[in-house]
Enzyme design. Structure first.
Site, PDB file in Angstrom:
ATOM      1  N   ALA A   2       0.816  -1.209   0.000  1.00  0.00           N
ATOM      2  CA  ALA A   2       0.000   0.000   0.000  1.00  0.00           C
ATOM      3  C   ALA A   2       0.851   1.261   0.000  1.00  0.00           C
ATOM      4  O   ALA A   2       0.426   2.303  -0.490  1.00  0.00           O
ATOM      5  CB  ALA A   2      -0.929  -0.007   1.214  1.00  0.00           C
ATOM      6  N   ASP A  57       3.214  -2.014  12.455  1.00  0.00           N
ATOM      7  CA  ASP A  57       2.823  -2.970  11.415  1.00  0.00           C
ATOM      8  C   ASP A  57       3.738  -4.192  11.445  1.00  0.00           C
ATOM      9  O   ASP A  57       4.184  -4.670  10.403  1.00  0.00           O
ATOM     10  CB  ASP A  57       2.848  -2.313  10.034  1.00  0.00           C
ATOM     11  CG  ASP A  57       1.993  -3.066   9.017  1.00  0.00           C
ATOM     12  OD1 ASP A  57       1.110  -3.843   9.444  1.00  0.00           O
ATOM     13  OD2 ASP A  57       2.205  -2.883   7.808  1.00  0.00           O
TER      14      ASP A  57
END
Length: 366
Positions: A89, A196
């Protein structure tokens, strides 16, 4: 139409946003001098209360990495772009060669034409990450601005990510966990929350060194410890209180969130599958219900008591009950990973199965 003005002599109170809330102030992980891996203190430029000395440099592969960091932005033309090795992303990653030295690097091209304020924030975070220097953290060497496109030169990890790896031998898994925790404790000591942590962001090289990568959604925390409430990262590995802000009185501890993500990843390595009773590629509603409503996953009864307790220390529903990265480095499960035993060439060869490549694409680009 003219704006309405207040009469002369009448002052209109202007509402200002509170700069900080004492109830949201979170404790920083404390440095434990008994750790086998020395962790430098946060830099003194981050605020008061730090050590007056500079952070000690890490040994091992980190020192050798420094010799590769002498590439200046003006020498961007010396980089030859090769195959695409990953995408997500945040951007696309290419393998590049630095022609003067013939060294391999990874070049991350960040997507999007960002507004100036966003660009400044991205550049600021990258500048901070350039100072990160640890054997278990992917080195950020340089940043380039090419025609408005932000590109980051990173250390190249030739064996790719650990996504899909199945490490069922506890001795090997303990060594893997120790390396990740060492890098994570270092980042937390410098007020850096990754946000993350997941198998695809854990990379390995041919020397079987495991390193934390992809700080595309990381956040540098100031001494005020502003809450990290933005929904960035991969939901399958997010902690319950990050998905459901009603939990934990709406407060989010980024450090504890990283520990939850670590626990899910380590348990996934052991089981060879995502540890929740739903697919990590499933719909958001199913994932959120599994993470927020069900009991945290546990290691199977066939695992050792040490490993079961280690996973329990990571996957506590209440963030305050999770151990810090530095505390987990002293856990009995981690202490069994003696470097003198696990770093022999024979064990290194057997540490992990060949990981999946970062991307199936192999077409060269220019």
């Amino acid at each position: 139409m003219r704006p309405i003005q207040s009469p002369p002599g009448v002052s209109v109170p202007v509402k200002s946003r509170p700069r900080r809330r004492p109830d949201l102030t979170l404790p920083l992980p404390q440095r434990d001098v008994s750790l086998a891996v020395p962790l430098p203190l946060p830099p003194t430029s981050g605020g008061s209360g730090g050590s007056s000395g500079s952070a000690p440099s890490s040994g091992g592969s980190a020192s050798s990495t420094n010799t590769n960091s002498s590439i200046e932005a003006k020498n961007y033309s010396d980089l030859v772009r090769g195959n695409r090795i990953g995408s997500g992303a945040g951007g696309t990653v290419y393998k590049v060669i630095h022609r003067p030295s013939s060294r391999l690097y990874a070049l991350k091209v960040i997507y999007g034409n960002h507004e100036e304020t966003v660009r400044r924030q991205i550049c600021r975070e990258i500048e901070i990450l350039r100072d990160v220097n640890h054997p278990n953290v992917v080195k950020c060497h340089e940043m380039f601005d090419q025609n408005g496109e932000i590109q980051v030169l990173l250390e190249f990890m030739d064996k790719g990510s650990l996504e899909g790896a199945h490490v069922w031998k506890e001795q090997q898994l303990a060594d893997l966990s120790r390396q990740i925790l060492s890098g994570l404790a270092y980042l937390h000591s410098r007020h850096i929350v990754h946000r993350d942590i997941k198998p695809s962001n854990l990379l390995i090289n041919s020397a079987k060194n495991v390193k934390i990568a992809d700080f595309g959604v990381s956040r540098i925390l100031a001494q005020t410890m502003d809450p990290c409430n933005s929904s960035v990262g991969t939901i399958a590995y997010m902690s319950p209180e990050r998905i459901n802000t009603d939990l934990n009185q709406g407060k989010y501890d980024g450090y504890a969130g990283d520990i939850w993500s670590l626990g899910v990843s380590i348990l996934e390595f052991y089981l060879g599958r995502f540890p929740f009773p739903v697919s990590r590629q499933g719909d958001w509603a199913s994932l959120m219900c599994a993470i927020c409503m069900s009991q945290p996953p546990e290691a199977p009864a066939t695992a050792s008591p040490e490993f079961r307790h280690f996973i329990s220390c990571c996957l506590q529903r209440e963030p305050g009950k999770r151990r810090s990265a530095m505390q987990l480095l002293q856990h009995p499960f981690i202490l069994r990973a003696s470097p003198s035993q696990n770093r022999s060439p024979q064990n290194l060869h057997q540490l992990l199965p060949p990981p999946r490549p970062l991307s199936s694409s192999s077409s060269p680009t220019t």
